[in-house]
Scaffold this motif. Structure first.
Motif, PDB file in Angstrom:
ATOM      1  N   ALA A  74      22.938  11.345 -33.312  1.00 28.56           N
ATOM      2  CA  ALA A  74      23.206  12.093 -32.075  1.00 28.56           C
ATOM      3  C   ALA A  74      24.499  11.619 -31.434  1.00 28.56           C
ATOM      4  CB  ALA A  74      22.032  11.937 -31.106  1.00 28.56           C
ATOM      5  N   LEU A  75      24.714  10.317 -31.386  1.00 29.67           N
ATOM      6  CA  LEU A  75      25.943   9.782 -30.797  1.00 29.67           C
ATOM      7  C   LEU A  75      27.176  10.178 -31.602  1.00 29.67           C
ATOM      8  CD1 LEU A  75      24.720   6.216 -29.756  1.00 29.67           C
ATOM      9  CD2 LEU A  75      25.155   8.176 -28.243  1.00 29.67           C
ATOM     10  N   LEU A  76      27.060  10.167 -32.920  1.00 29.82           N
ATOM     11  CA  LEU A  76      28.196  10.555 -33.763  1.00 29.82           C
ATOM     12  C   LEU A  76      28.516  12.041 -33.617  1.00 29.82           C
ATOM     13  CD1 LEU A  76      27.364   8.455 -36.932  1.00 29.82           C
ATOM     14  CD2 LEU A  76      29.331   8.123 -35.416  1.00 29.82           C
ATOM     15  N   THR A 121      25.957  21.354 -34.385  1.00 26.77           N
ATOM     16  CA  THR A 121      24.838  21.700 -33.516  1.00 26.77           C
ATOM     17  C   THR A 121      25.316  22.247 -32.171  1.00 26.77           C
ATOM     18  OG1 THR A 121      24.719  19.418 -32.733  1.00 26.77           O
ATOM     19  CG2 THR A 121      23.287  20.025 -34.578  1.00 26.77           C
ATOM     20  N   ALA A 122      26.590  22.617 -32.078  1.00 27.21           N
ATOM     21  CA  ALA A 122      27.127  23.164 -30.823  1.00 27.21           C
ATOM     22  C   ALA A 122      26.348  24.419 -30.434  1.00 27.21           C
ATOM     23  CB  ALA A 122      28.603  23.485 -30.993  1.00 27.21           C
ATOM     24  N   GLY A 123      25.945  24.477 -29.176  1.00 25.90           N
ATOM     25  CA  GLY A 123      25.208  25.628 -28.669  1.00 25.90           C
ATOM     26  C   GLY A 123      23.726  25.615 -28.989  1.00 25.90           C
ATOM     27  N   MET A 124      23.288  24.639 -29.751  1.00 29.15           N
ATOM     28  CA  MET A 124      21.889  24.547 -30.137  1.00 29.15           C
ATOM     29  C   MET A 124      21.144  23.714 -29.079  1.00 29.15           C
ATOM     30  SD  MET A 124      20.623  23.152 -33.882  1.00 29.15           S
ATOM     31  CE  MET A 124      21.706  24.169 -34.857  1.00 29.15           C
ATOM     32  N   VAL A 128      15.983  21.384 -30.650  1.00 30.63           N
ATOM     33  CA  VAL A 128      16.131  21.996 -31.970  1.00 30.63           C
ATOM     34  C   VAL A 128      17.093  21.167 -32.813  1.00 30.63           C
ATOM     35  CG1 VAL A 128      16.921  24.048 -33.220  1.00 30.63           C
ATOM     36  CG2 VAL A 128      15.590  24.298 -31.114  1.00 30.63           C
ATOM     37  N   ALA A 129      18.207  20.732 -32.202  1.00 28.58           N
ATOM     38  CA  ALA A 129      19.196  19.925 -32.921  1.00 28.58           C
ATOM     39  C   ALA A 129      18.562  18.638 -33.454  1.00 28.58           C
ATOM     40  CB  ALA A 129      20.375  19.588 -32.015  1.00 28.58           C
ATOM     41  N   LYS A 130      17.709  18.028 -32.663  1.00 31.74           N
ATOM     42  CA  LYS A 130      17.045  16.792 -33.087  1.00 31.74           C
ATOM     43  C   LYS A 130      16.176  17.040 -34.316  1.00 31.74           C
ATOM     44  CE  LYS A 130      14.011  13.148 -31.472  1.00 31.74           C
ATOM     45  NZ  LYS A 130      13.162  12.648 -30.405  1.00 31.74           N
TER      46      LYS A 130
END
Length: 149
Positions: A74-76, A121-124, A128-130
């Protein structure tokens, strides 16, 4: 030991294991080792490791590293921290160990992941991204050769 007392002991052990797992989930960025986790659960380190692996399919250390890698991913993806900064932010003290474990779980080195996944994952929604980016546990144990049936 009767079957009733054995069953009661098993339930107590499961409750302790859940508390250990919850502690790892909360304190993944802190310095944690199996001995400290075992002391907190009132178990020996060996017993904790065996029982944790039976209950969750991986060792306490493996679970801790997977949790750290999930947070590192997530940080990256955010892209505002270097790989070294991410390594230390998630509680790893060795960049080499972090990079090796990251590559085992994710399939690419952290620097490559950072370059290619920053916008994936932009806009997600974050929930959901996780789920979409969750690393596969025990990927290093997967058999890649022909399987016997």
């Amino acid at each position: 030991m009767t079957s009733r007392t054995a069953a009661a002991q098993h339930l107590l052990d499961l409750a302790r294991l859940r508390r250990v797992r919850d502690r790892i989930d909360r304190e993944y960025a802190q310095p944690l080792d199996v001995e400290a986790l075992a002391r907190g659960a009132h178990m020996s380190a060996g017993h904790l490791s065996r029982e944790f692996k039976l209950a969750y399919g991986e060792s306490p250390y493996g679970y801790l590293m997977t949790r750290r890698i999930e947070r590192a991913m997530a940080l990256l993806r955010r892209g505002d921290l270097s790989v070294t900064e991410v390594c230390f932010a998630v509680g790893c003290s060795s960049l080499g160990t972090f990079s090796t474990r990251f590559t085992e779980l994710v399939g690419v080195p952290p620097s490559t992941y950072r370059r290619h996944e920053a916008h994936a994952t932009a806009g997600m929604p974050s929930c959901v991204a996780k789920q979409v980016t969750k690393p596969i546990r025990n990927r290093e144990a997967r058999v890649t050769g022909p399987q016997l049936e």
